[in-house]
Design an enzyme around this catalytic site. Structure first.
Site, PDB file in Angstrom:
ATOM      1  N   GLY A 222       0.835  -1.204   0.000  1.00 32.98           N
ATOM      2  CA  GLY A 222       0.000   0.000   0.000  1.00 32.98           C
ATOM      3  C   GLY A 222       0.864   1.245   0.000  1.00 32.98           C
ATOM      4  CG  ASN A 223      -0.362   4.628  -1.440  1.00 34.86           C
ATOM      5  OD1 ASN A 223      -1.075   5.421  -0.846  1.00 34.86           O
ATOM      6  ND2 ASN A 223      -0.774   3.956  -2.518  1.00 34.86           N
ATOM      7  NE  ARG A 224       4.783   8.011   3.733  1.00 31.10           N
ATOM      8  CZ  ARG A 224       4.818   9.315   3.910  1.00 31.10           C
ATOM      9  NH1 ARG A 224       4.137   9.887   4.870  1.00 31.10           N
ATOM     10  NH2 ARG A 224       5.543  10.074   3.111  1.00 31.10           N
TER      11      ARG A 224
END
Ligand code: PMT
Length: 418
Positions: A222-224
């Site tokens: 995923g990412n932030r």
């Protein structure tokens, strides 16, 4: 509260028009400044988000603290502060309407000339929303040809006038020059706001947040992305009359009122939801941070640590923006496609170059390129450093709140849809 003498129905409509609207109240230096306090109070009680900016002269008549107390917002009095933003630019961005009350002869002259030597005049030069002026001055000043010429020029530029009324003036004289009553000004502001729904009847699709590509039932790639940027755009588009579908990856944000939210997890799910919604959308805005890669396969059971580091092969996810950009049949004819570009470049020139490159490579009509390498911009921050690129050029928005960026983007979109 509300417009004295107006029907209960109209009072309810006035409250609806003002609900949640950012109203800039610009107070210049005249005795009628005390009536501006009542105006600020009425607008606040009707649900407006009232932000006051005062001239130095206005503060001789009423203290900034009075307006702060009445509106619940800090009052801007200085052009130069220690804040990381220019207060007048921050104040002006995203404003729904600005009202100058009282507008002295001097204030009107400065507006006409485009001066920006204090927070008050700099704010008025920065706003891009409708402006209403409520003049208040001695009858002689009102009658002077210079004041008449200034008002004529301001009205030519679209500034709206309320008052002044005839009656007794501070000098003890009778004549024209009294500021219009707060209720009358509230009624004018409400009708201006009722017209400011520039996405009325438009279908808007916004994506937000990051996708999560599962490795096993508990782990993912995923990412932030927090989703804030996309949620803010969705709220702004809905506020301006758009029928908004917000397609969001996992997030912890409250859904904006009046917006249909579709929750998705992976890039594939986001693609399916976007393609379905895009078919009859007037604009698709892709603020989501879609994972670029996903594991070739994921385990149905939790991978055990004892088995050692897993060997994870990745494949690209579908590029939803590029697919929409290269396949016109997927979208409503004449619709707009807006992409984002997350870049680690701080230099606005380089950011602009990358935005233009992405505009071409993705086949989008607009690209918002934002810097994601620092704490004050990009993922999870309240602010963004951004440029907006189109085939006509690149606008450097600078470092602004995500609210202000959303407002600038929706301004651009509404303009192009017109
Ligand atoms: O959510 P926040 O915490 O508020 O942070 C906001 C943000 C930084 C995530 C947002 O402002 C932003 O930049 N979103 C786009 C992030 C991104 O994926 O950028 P990109 O340069 O990798 O992708 C370019 C565009 O292609 C984006 O519009 C993206 O949605 C789209 N894309 C990317 C990959 C993919 N597989 N499909 C896509 O549609």
């Amino acid at each position: 509260m509300g417009s004295e003498g107006s029907s209960p129905d109209r009072q309810a409509q006035v409250a609806v028009a003002l609900q949640g609207k950012k109203v800039i109240l610009c107070v210049s230096g005249g005795i009628a400044a005390y009536k501006a306090v009542y105006l600020a109070r009425s607008l606040t009680l009707l649900g407006g988000d009232v932000r006051v900016v005062m001239t130095e002269a206005a503060q001789r008549f009423v203290g900034a603290q009075t307006f702060a107390g009445v509106t619940g917002n800090p009052v801007v009095t200085e052009l130069f502060t220690d804040a990381p933003f220019a207060p007048h630019v921050e104040l002006a961005r995203g404003a729904d309407v600005a009202v100058v009350a009282p507008a002295t002869a001097n204030a009107l002259a400065k507006m006409t000339a485009g001066l920006a030597d204090d927070a008050f005049s700099a704010t008025l030069l920065s706003v891009r929303c409708p402006v209403v002026v409520a003049p208040a001055m001695h009858a002689e000043m009102w009658d002077h040809p210079a004041t008449g010429a200034n008002l004529a020029e301001l009205e030519r530029r679209g500034v709206m006038l309320v008052g002044p009324d005839a009656g007794s003036l501070m000098s003890g004289d009778e004549g024209v020059g009294r500021m219009a009553e707060p209720d009358e000004i509230v009624a004018v502001l409400a009708s201006v706001l009722e017209q400011a729904r520039d996405l009325e009847g438009r279908r808007v699709v916004v994506t937000a947040g990051g996708t999560q590509e599962p490795i096993d039932p508990v782990r993912f790639i995923g990412n932030r992305s927090s989703g804030l940027m996309g949620f803010t755009i969705a709220r702004e588009a809905a506020r301006r009359g758009g029928k908004v579908t917000l397609i969001a990856g996992p997030h912890n944000l409250a859904p904006p009122g009046g917006v249909d939210v579709v929750s998705v997890g992976t890039a594939d799910e986001m693609r399916e939801a976007v393609l379905q919604a895009a078919a009859d959308a007037d604009v698709v805005i892709k603020a989501a941070a879609v994972a670029d890669f996903k594991p070739v396969q994921h385990s149905d059971r939790k991978l055990k640590k004892a088995a050692g580091p897993p060997d994870i092969s990745l494949v690209p996810t579908p590029d939803i923006l590029a697919e929409l950009g290269s396949t016109p049949s997927l979208r409503k004819p004449g619709s707009l496609l807006v992409g984002f570009a997350a870049e680690t470049e701080q230099d606005p020139r380089r950011l602009s170059e990358l935005a233009v490159e992405k505009l071409r490579s993705k086949g989008a009509d607009l690209i918002v390129a934002n810097e994601v390498g620092s704490n004050d911009s990009g993922f999870g921050s309240r602010t963004n450093r951004a440029v907006i690129a189109s085939s006509e050029g690149v606008a450097d928005i600078g470092l602004v709140t995500k609210d202000a960026l959303a407002a600038a983007l929706v301004d651009t979109i509404a303009e192009r849809l017109r």
